[in-house]
Scaffold this motif. Structure first.
Motif, PDB file in Angstrom:
ATOM      1  N   GLY A 481       0.781  -1.224   0.000  1.00 47.45           N
ATOM      2  CA  GLY A 481       0.000   0.000   0.000  1.00 47.45           C
ATOM      3  C   GLY A 481       0.811   1.272   0.000  1.00 47.45           C
ATOM      4  N   SER A 482       2.153   1.185   0.044  1.00 45.24           N
ATOM      5  CA  SER A 482       2.967   2.403   0.122  1.00 45.24           C
ATOM      6  C   SER A 482       2.956   3.191  -1.176  1.00 45.24           C
ATOM      7  N   GLY A 483       2.826   2.487  -2.302  1.00 46.16           N
ATOM      8  CA  GLY A 483       2.899   3.161  -3.588  1.00 46.16           C
ATOM      9  C   GLY A 483       4.311   3.438  -4.053  1.00 46.16           C
ATOM     10  N   TYR A 484       5.306   2.994  -3.308  1.00 44.91           N
ATOM     11  CA  TYR A 484       6.716   3.157  -3.681  1.00 44.91           C
ATOM     12  C   TYR A 484       7.369   1.779  -3.737  1.00 44.91           C
ATOM     13  N   THR A 485       8.234   1.572  -4.727  1.00 44.00           N
ATOM     14  CA  THR A 485       9.029   0.354  -4.703  1.00 44.00           C
ATOM     15  C   THR A 485      10.066   0.447  -3.591  1.00 44.00           C
ATOM     16  N   LYS A 486      10.629  -0.691  -3.244  1.00 45.04           N
ATOM     17  CA  LYS A 486      11.664  -0.706  -2.199  1.00 45.04           C
ATOM     18  C   LYS A 486      12.858   0.146  -2.614  1.00 45.04           C
ATOM     19  N   GLY A 487      13.245   0.034  -3.882  1.00 46.01           N
ATOM     20  CA  GLY A 487      14.375   0.827  -4.352  1.00 46.01           C
ATOM     21  C   GLY A 487      14.095   2.311  -4.294  1.00 46.01           C
ATOM     22  N   GLU A 488      12.878   2.721  -4.677  1.00 44.48           N
ATOM     23  CA  GLU A 488      12.514   4.138  -4.594  1.00 44.48           C
ATOM     24  C   GLU A 488      12.572   4.624  -3.159  1.00 44.48           C
ATOM     25  N   ARG A 489      12.097   3.786  -2.248  1.00 42.55           N
ATOM     26  CA  ARG A 489      12.106   4.200  -0.841  1.00 42.55           C
ATOM     27  C   ARG A 489      13.531   4.345  -0.333  1.00 42.55           C
ATOM     28  N   VAL A 490      14.434   3.451  -0.744  1.00 40.31           N
ATOM     29  CA  VAL A 490      15.834   3.574  -0.340  1.00 40.31           C
ATOM     30  C   VAL A 490      16.416   4.895  -0.844  1.00 40.31           C
ATOM     31  N   LEU A 491      16.180   5.218  -2.112  1.00 41.01           N
ATOM     32  CA  LEU A 491      16.704   6.475  -2.666  1.00 41.01           C
ATOM     33  C   LEU A 491      16.146   7.678  -1.915  1.00 41.01           C
ATOM     34  N   ASN A 492      14.855   7.666  -1.641  1.00 45.06           N
ATOM     35  CA  ASN A 492      14.246   8.787  -0.919  1.00 45.06           C
ATOM     36  C   ASN A 492      14.821   8.931   0.484  1.00 45.06           C
ATOM     37  N   PHE A 493      15.031   7.796   1.160  1.00 46.26           N
ATOM     38  CA  PHE A 493      15.588   7.821   2.513  1.00 46.26           C
ATOM     39  C   PHE A 493      17.016   8.359   2.497  1.00 46.26           C
ATOM     40  N   VAL A 494      17.804   7.903   1.538  1.00 45.55           N
ATOM     41  CA  VAL A 494      19.184   8.379   1.433  1.00 45.55           C
ATOM     42  C   VAL A 494      19.203   9.883   1.173  1.00 45.55           C
ATOM     43  N   ASN A 495      18.374  10.343   0.250  1.00 45.50           N
ATOM     44  CA  ASN A 495      18.334  11.777  -0.041  1.00 45.50           C
ATOM     45  C   ASN A 495      17.995  12.582   1.199  1.00 45.50           C
ATOM     46  N   ALA A 496      16.983  12.139   1.931  1.00 53.32           N
ATOM     47  CA  ALA A 496      16.570  12.868   3.126  1.00 53.32           C
ATOM     48  C   ALA A 496      17.670  12.892   4.173  1.00 53.32           C
ATOM     49  N   SER A 497      18.438  11.824   4.257  1.00 52.81           N
ATOM     50  CA  SER A 497      19.491  11.732   5.267  1.00 52.81           C
ATOM     51  C   SER A 497      20.761  12.468   4.867  1.00 52.81           C
ATOM     52  N   MET A 498      21.040  12.475   3.579  1.00 49.22           N
ATOM     53  CA  MET A 498      22.326  13.002   3.106  1.00 49.22           C
ATOM     54  C   MET A 498      22.306  14.487   2.806  1.00 49.22           C
ATOM     55  N   LEU A 499      21.139  15.020   2.453  1.00 47.54           N
ATOM     56  CA  LEU A 499      21.126  16.366   1.902  1.00 47.54           C
ATOM     57  C   LEU A 499      21.144  17.401   3.001  1.00 47.54           C
ATOM     58  N   THR A 500      22.246  18.043   3.145  1.00 48.34           N
ATOM     59  CA  THR A 500      22.397  19.183   4.034  1.00 48.34           C
ATOM     60  C   THR A 500      22.813  20.366   3.184  1.00 48.34           C
ATOM     61  N   PRO A 501      22.504  21.573   3.612  1.00 50.28           N
ATOM     62  CA  PRO A 501      22.886  22.735   2.801  1.00 50.28           C
ATOM     63  C   PRO A 501      24.371  22.724   2.470  1.00 50.28           C
ATOM     64  N   SER A 502      24.690  22.901   1.219  1.00 46.80           N
ATOM     65  CA  SER A 502      26.088  22.782   0.793  1.00 46.80           C
ATOM     66  C   SER A 502      26.476  23.875  -0.184  1.00 46.80           C
ATOM     67  N   GLY A 503      25.928  25.072   0.035  1.00 46.83           N
ATOM     68  CA  GLY A 503      26.269  26.165  -0.856  1.00 46.83           C
ATOM     69  C   GLY A 503      25.073  26.562  -1.691  1.00 46.83           C
ATOM     70  N   PRO A 504      25.157  27.682  -2.371  1.00 49.30           N
ATOM     71  CA  PRO A 504      24.018  28.153  -3.160  1.00 49.30           C
ATOM     72  C   PRO A 504      23.679  27.167  -4.259  1.00 49.30           C
ATOM     73  N   PRO A 505      22.380  26.973  -4.539  1.00 46.79           N
ATOM     74  CA  PRO A 505      22.001  26.041  -5.596  1.00 46.79           C
ATOM     75  C   PRO A 505      22.563  26.412  -6.957  1.00 46.79           C
ATOM     76  N   GLU A 506      22.879  27.683  -7.168  1.00 44.59           N
ATOM     77  CA  GLU A 506      23.476  28.111  -8.431  1.00 44.59           C
ATOM     78  C   GLU A 506      24.704  28.964  -8.143  1.00 44.59           C
ATOM     79  N   GLU A 507      25.618  28.965  -9.082  1.00 49.25           N
ATOM     80  CA  GLU A 507      26.791  29.816  -8.979  1.00 49.25           C
ATOM     81  C   GLU A 507      26.383  31.288  -8.968  1.00 49.25           C
ATOM     82  N   VAL A 508      26.957  32.048  -8.047  1.00 49.83           N
ATOM     83  CA  VAL A 508      26.715  33.487  -7.976  1.00 49.83           C
ATOM     84  C   VAL A 508      28.027  34.187  -8.314  1.00 49.83           C
ATOM     85  N   TYR A 509      28.029  34.979  -9.356  1.00 53.10           N
ATOM     86  CA  TYR A 509      29.268  35.550  -9.871  1.00 53.10           C
ATOM     87  C   TYR A 509      29.470  36.980  -9.366  1.00 53.10           C
ATOM     88  N   PRO A 510      30.684  37.293  -8.924  1.00 51.48           N
ATOM     89  CA  PRO A 510      30.931  38.623  -8.345  1.00 51.48           C
ATOM     90  C   PRO A 510      30.879  39.757  -9.352  1.00 51.48           C
TER      91      PRO A 510
END
Length: 754
Positions: A481-510
């Protein structure tokens, strides 16, 4: 360079779609007219068409209601379901679309062989957050989630393949939808047996994301919406190790590297270390399931490595520290296999050291580390992730460990290795009938994780044995009933755990004049057009950046409260290169205090000025939404001047607290009311054939009141004046409009100055 970025926090669909029956649970539903208007589309149907088939939905089930007990059960089915969203008329299919994209949504179903020629009902359901709809004939109607009220899309004699065009060239923005997830389920039943429904257990999910692209030309961090091209390099030597069988020798240790095929210089990139299984006697870094994982991670923006390590049969010679560990934990039984296990840990740390050195040599930084393994590789990942530090080893910080049917043996006397709440998040996949590594081992680990508050999830494969083929990561749900495959759930879990702010999403040029807009869709459209308008008037160095969230979630207080958005905005400001920061009304605090205060605006302004004291702070006003609720432009405008005066007072208060800052307001709402008045007076001609309708010839595009094209252009002239001081009458002409929109914008500014 206009960049539309959304750091979204998409919650998983909690709808239990394991049974399309009376027992189907859906959260209480609120039906929004925007979605109703969007989904009032003509759905067409054909059979056995030659059109390219959309992707197959991974899992299909049959939900059966016992006519006596009314209990539901799930059965397998040979029926197949297909669905996909396309923005190029079916040439390719995408998982994410921009709200401005024209989207086709195609689906088809292949019925069971013995159902061909039978009378049946076909169902199409659409779910958006907690809202649900059923496609009936040619329109989507609200559905309360109950089986008794479910109506079919069509009742007909079933053909072998039934094809349904669900959406045809639909723009989500036209319905006021700037972000979200559209979930589509399809199914059918036989008229002769309505206690059984065949359906797509894993649905089509279409994420509506501002800035979604089919591909990326530069690295912008992890992005599951816009896959990167993957560059793979095989057989890289990451170190050496000594083996003593059949002879003592120093052997090369090899890995395969997978990464986005883009320049990563100066970026912060998360990395996954993938470790193969084989009982420490065999296996390979090129195992197909692991290569698939590595490629999926790299396509999302990760650097991933799949490693080989010394095996037990080679009788590895360990370094002194690992030899000491081996002496502490190894018993008489399984000495050779234990030697392979310890060697795998030692070699994994060597691979991680290589990884960090490689990144440094290439000029980028590893922002977060994760471990993934299968079987013996999972045992290695668990021990490296949670065990080695307890034995005095220096190990890096890990954000996540992915355990496929492995185990972590904890010594009850010493409680080593220990698991603590501040260690890596853990997700496991394990079959209940695993004869090789017992399922109970994973259960014990997760019980311990629950006790200490460690973020964790155990995906149970009912009846499955050992290995990737048994656990069907991409062909079975994470739970019924989850609607997600096991592999999809693993990817989503990894993303949620790994993603911390790591700089601006785009390059900002001086060397550019950088304007950052943070807010919702009533300002986004002007922020996007501003770059073109600025360059057309001679400001060639203008660059626009956007951190957008729809509706109330784009107000300053909501952006400050949201971890992802706040940290993304801070990352832009941390560059010290943002020249203008523009926010838009209205925080809850501003409304509730009658315009007296808005702490979030002060928070963002204070942070921006600390990073660059020259940053200008713009506060953008907005028009009242749902324009059709007002009988006339005059009624629509009523009270707007008084409300805007409160906004100006707030800006003055901010300026008083930061007297050296340039704080200004933008009242693009004024021209919106003026354009409506001109439309009602018949002064816009063919430029606005109706108040609300298609963007090309309407003041508004939807009931919410999003801007039509003439409104976008006129409002952007107000922004151009606020940001660059260009008088509307001095802007280049607009030959596409019969109406002199420059005069309308100029009059609005002149009236405001009086």
């Amino acid at each position: 360079m206009v960049t539309s970025i959304l750091a979204r926090d998409i919650n998983e669909d909690t709808i239990m779609f394991n049974r399309m029956t009376d027992y189907l649970f859906l959260s209480s539903t609120t039906f929004h007219s925007a979605w109703i208007s969007l989904l009032l589309v003509v759905a067409t149907m054909s059979t056995n068409t030659a059109a390219a088939q959309p992707p197959q939905l991974a899992v299909a089930n049959a939900s059966v209601i016992d006519p006596v007990t009314a209990e539901s059960s799930i059965q397998s089915t040979t029926a197949e379901f297909y669905a996909g969203a396309s923005i190029d008329e079916g040439l390719s299919y995408v998982s994410c679309v921009d709200p401005l994209d024209s989207v086709d949504l195609e689906s088809s179903l292949v019925v069971e062989n013995d159902h061909v020629g039978s009378a049946g009902n076909i169902y199409v359901l659409a779910i958006v957050g907690e809202e649900s709809y059923m496609l009936v004939s040619d329109v989507f109607l609200p559905w309360d989630g109950l089986r008794d009220s479910l109506e079919p899309f069509a009742t007909k004699t079933l053909q072998a393949t039934e094809t349904i065009s669900v959406l045809d060239q639909v723009q989500f923005e036209s319905a006021g939808i700037d972000q979200g997830e559209l979930t589509i389920y399809i199914g059918y039943e036989l008229i002769s047996d309505t206690d059984k429904i065949y359906y797509s257990a894993t649905p089509l999910r279409v994420n509506i994301v501002p800035g979604a692209l089919v591909s990326r030309s530069r690295y912008v961090g992890v992005d599951s919406c816009s896959p990167y091209a993957v560059d793979a390099t095989s057989a890289i030597v990451y170190g050496t190790g000594t083996v003593t069988n059949p002879a003592t020798a120093e052997v090369d240790l090899l890995l395969d590297l997978y990464m986005p095929d883009l320049n990563l210089f100066g970026k912060k990139v998360p990395a996954m270390v993938i470790i193969h299984g084989g009982a420490f006697y065999g296996g390979s870094r090129s195992q197909p399931a692991l290569v698939d994982y590595a490629e999926r991670f790299a396509a999302q923006g990760y650097l991933s490595i799949s490693i080989d390590y010394r095996l037990a049969g080679q009788v590895p010679e360990l370094s002194p520290q690992f030899a000491s560990l081996y002496d502490q934990i190894e018993s008489e039984d399984g000495q050779e296999q234990g030697l392979g296990m310890i060697a795998a840990m030692e070699d994994s740390l060597k691979a991680i050291a290589w990884l960090k050195n490689y990144a440094q040599g290439q000029g980028f930084e590893i922002s977060a580390l994760g471990l993934l393994g299968g079987s013996a590789g999972a045992v290695t990942a668990l021990n490296v992730g949670y065990g080695l530090d307890d034995y005095g080893f220096s190990v890096p910080e890990f954000k996540v460990v992915v355990n496929h049917w492995g185990n972590l043996a904890i010594d009850t006397d010493s409680s080593k290795p220990s698991i603590t709440a501040d260690e890596a998040a853990l997700i496991s996949v394990h079959g209940t009938e695993d004869p090789t590594v017992l399922y109970s081992g994973s259960v014990d680990i997760h019980v311990r994780a629950d006790e200490i508050g460690l973020t964790n999830e155990l995906i149970t494969s009912e009846g499955a044995a050992h290995g990737f083929s048994e656990n069907r990561l991409w062909g079975s749900e994470s739970f019924e009933g989850s609607g997600y495959t096991k592999g999809e759930r693993v990817l989503n879990f990894v993303n949620a755990s790994m993603l911390t702010p790591s700089g601006p999403p785009e390059e900002v040029y001086p060397d550019q004049y950088n304007v950052l807009y943070i807010g919702h869709s009533f300002g986004r459209t002007f922020a996007e057009k501003l770059e073109t308008f600025a360059r057309d008037t001679g400001f060639e160095d203008h660059a626009s950046y956007i951190e957008m969230s729809g509706g109330a979630s784009g107000a300053p207080d909501a952006l400050w409260a949201d971890d992802g958005h706040r940290e993304n905005i801070k990352a832009y400001l941390d560059t010290g290169e943002i020249d203008v920061l523009i926010m838009i009304c209205c925080s809850v605090e501003f409304v509730e205090t009658g315009g007296e205060s808005d702490e979030a605006i002060w928070n963002f302004a204070s942070y921006a000025l600390a990073k660059n004291p020259a940053t200008r702070i713009g506060l953008s006003w907005l028009w009242k939404d749902f324009p059709q609720d007002y009988a006339s432009a005059e009624e629509h405008r009523d009270g707007a001047d008084e409300s805007y005066a409160l906004w100006v007072n707030l800006a003055n208060d901010l300026n008083a607290d930061y007297p050296d800052a340039d704080v200004f307001t933008i009242n693009h709402a004024e021209v919106v009311y003026d354009l409506r008045a001109a439309y009602e007076a018949g002064e816009l001609g063919g430029d606005a054939a109706q108040l609300t309708g298609p963007s090309r010839n309407s003041v508004f595009t939807d009931e919410k009141g999003h801007a039509g094209n003439i409104t976008k252009d006129t409002g952007t002239l107000i922004w151009l004046h606020a940001v660059h001081g260009v008088e509307p009458n001095d802007a280049p002409a607009f030959p596409q409009w019969e109406t002199d929109i420059r005069a309308i914008a100029q009059a609005a500014l002149d009236n405001a100055a009086q």
